[in-house]
Design an enzyme around this catalytic site. Structure first.
Site, PDB file in Angstrom:
ATOM      1  N   HIS A 142      71.928  10.147  86.644  1.00 42.95           N
ATOM      2  CA  HIS A 142      70.637  10.363  87.287  1.00 42.95           C
ATOM      3  C   HIS A 142      69.647   9.278  86.855  1.00 42.95           C
ATOM      4  CE1 HIS A 142      71.097  14.670  88.788  1.00 42.95           C
ATOM      5  NE2 HIS A 142      72.243  14.398  88.184  1.00 42.95           N
ATOM      6  N   ASN A 218      79.505  18.877  80.276  1.00 41.37           N
ATOM      7  CA  ASN A 218      79.024  17.561  80.661  1.00 41.37           C
ATOM      8  C   ASN A 218      77.504  17.538  80.686  1.00 41.37           C
ATOM      9  OD1 ASN A 218      81.762  17.885  82.705  1.00 41.37           O
ATOM     10  ND2 ASN A 218      81.655  16.215  81.239  1.00 41.37           N
ATOM     11  N   ASP A 247      89.143  18.198  86.724  1.00 39.13           N
ATOM     12  CA  ASP A 247      89.778  17.010  87.292  1.00 39.13           C
ATOM     13  C   ASP A 247      90.585  16.234  86.260  1.00 39.13           C
ATOM     14  OD1 ASP A 247      87.735  15.923  85.799  1.00 39.13           O
ATOM     15  OD2 ASP A 247      86.905  14.682  87.398  1.00 39.13           O
ATOM     16  N   ASP A 273      81.653  18.620  92.180  1.00 35.24           N
ATOM     17  CA  ASP A 273      80.702  17.529  91.932  1.00 35.24           C
ATOM     18  C   ASP A 273      81.096  16.325  92.794  1.00 35.24           C
ATOM     19  OD1 ASP A 273      78.422  16.422  90.850  1.00 35.24           O
ATOM     20  OD2 ASP A 273      79.312  15.928  88.918  1.00 35.24           O
ATOM     21  N   GLY A 308      79.642  11.862  89.184  1.00 32.11           N
ATOM     22  CA  GLY A 308      80.286  12.838  90.050  1.00 32.11           C
ATOM     23  C   GLY A 308      81.789  12.679  89.980  1.00 32.11           C
TER      24      GLY A 308
END
Length: 378
Positions: A142, A218, A247, A273, A308
């Site tokens: 971000h 995270n 993932d 995400d 992501g």
């Protein structure tokens, strides 16, 4: 006209059962029955060929897909493309997710979500605003230049969606408890994420109405021996939900297994995400002018910061079964029933039960997606 889905392995109640027939009328499941039911004989029959019939997947964190990033295109056409892309992977309901941005982009995204739901765009359940009320210390990808504490106009903006659910991820140490109370009172689902809060601050935020945790582990303070951090508060709390990115890159599988064992049953749900490369051949996209490249299933900046994922929900379910050793029935609930409960949609979504929407996914033996149904439409 009634449609009968037969010859499938159906996730009904707690287990997967064969020899059940699911009857659908006007987009709603009207009965779970058997082949001897007279309604089955007169219905339009759809043979599932022995495949798995599961509740459609619900993804609370979808930044993009099909080459589209929601931040770059906060409009109905983009939402339609994102939802259509993720439908191919079994997702029948999602929250398009806006990464921290300016108020004008937030306004456009909320208006687009309202319009998409009003127009009946299949799969759009509301919006997830991930920021901009986050911690610079745990910013991830971000842009911290967008971060600020919410004032009264921000609160009104966040609470302005007319259709569907609003999920807001924030850093609770940067938002006053009275603001948390107001957001919750006005119907916003609040999750903690991208936060440097300690255990006590997180516990106070839970008491003030925080309902969940965005991508557990995270961008948050870890579980420590003397300071339990956000992760410790999340795992200890029996009433909140946690989103997990399964993932193999964001969190080690062993860490996920430990967390699932520690957390109250039914409070862990899968999220992707997902970023634009999901369902697209283009591995590169840009976030605030920064190039993000997807390689080997990892979306990251040139400096290696995760941005992501390239995950879809069908793969998340397969990973939950294969990497974590979770039975398919439970993995499917983590992708459907539990996120529906987190969003307060358990009466209409996330289950194969009479009275629920006919949002369904059919999986092959290898757990790849064969077909999806949204409101009874294949």
């Amino acid at each position: 006209m009634i449609t009968a889905l037969l010859n499938g392995q159906v996730l009904f109640d707690r287990e997967i059962e064969s020899e059940l027939v699911v009857l659908i009328e006007n987009g709603i499941i009207i009965a779970i029955t058997d082949a001897d039911d007279k309604r089955v004989q007169s219905a339009q029959q759809h043979d599932l060929g022995g495949r798995y019939l599961l509740p459609g997947f619900i993804d609370c964190q979808v930044n993009g897909g099909g080459g589209v990033l929601f931040n770059d295109a906060p409009n109905v056409d983009a939402l339609r493309r994102i939802a259509t892309t993720h439908r191919r992977f079994g997702t029948t309901g999602l929250l398009p997710t806006l990464i921290s941005d300016d108020s004008a982009v937030m306004r456009a995204a909320i208006d687009a979500t309202d319009a998409a739901i009003a127009q009946g765009v299949p799969g759009i359940l509301g919006i997830h605003l991930e920021g901009p009320y986050l911690s610079p210390e745990r910013k991830g990808v971000h842009n911290p230049a967008k971060f600020h504490a919410p004032d009264s106009s921000d609160i009104d903006l966040v609470c302005s969606l007319q259709n569907g659910r609003t999920l807001l991820t924030l850093a609770p140490e940067r938002v006053a408890p009275e603001v948390l109370h107001e957001l919750v009172a006005r119907g916003v689902i609040v999750a903690a994420g991208h936060t440097a809060a300690d255990y006590a601050q997180t516990r106070a935020a839970l008491d003030a109405g925080v309902r969940g945790f965005t991508h557990l582990f995270n961008a948050m303070t870890p579980l420590g021996s003397r300071e339990p951090g956000v992760v410790g508060a999340a795992l200890e709390d029996k009433n909140s939900w946690c989103g997990l990115i399964v993932d193999g890159h964001h969190v080690h599988p062993a860490t996920l297994r430990i967390a699932i064992a520690a957390k109250a049953k039914g409070k862990m749900f899968l999220v992707t995400d997902a970023m634009p490369p999901v369902g697209s051949d283009d591995p590169v996209f840009y976030l605030d002018g920064v190039a993000i490249t997807c390689r080997d299933g990892i979306c990251a900046t040139a400096q290696g910061t995760l941005a992501g994922s390239a995950l879809d929900m069908a793969t998340a379910v397969r990973n939950t079964v294969g990497m974590l050793g979770i039975p398919l029935a439970e993995a499917a609930r983590m992708a459907s029933t539990y996120p529906a409960e987190f969003l307060g949609l358990q009466q209409s979504h996330g289950r194969i039960a009479a009275g629920c929407r006919a949002d369904l996914v059919v999986l092959n033996d290898d757990l790849s997606v064969h077909e999806t149904w949204i409101a009874g439409v294949r």
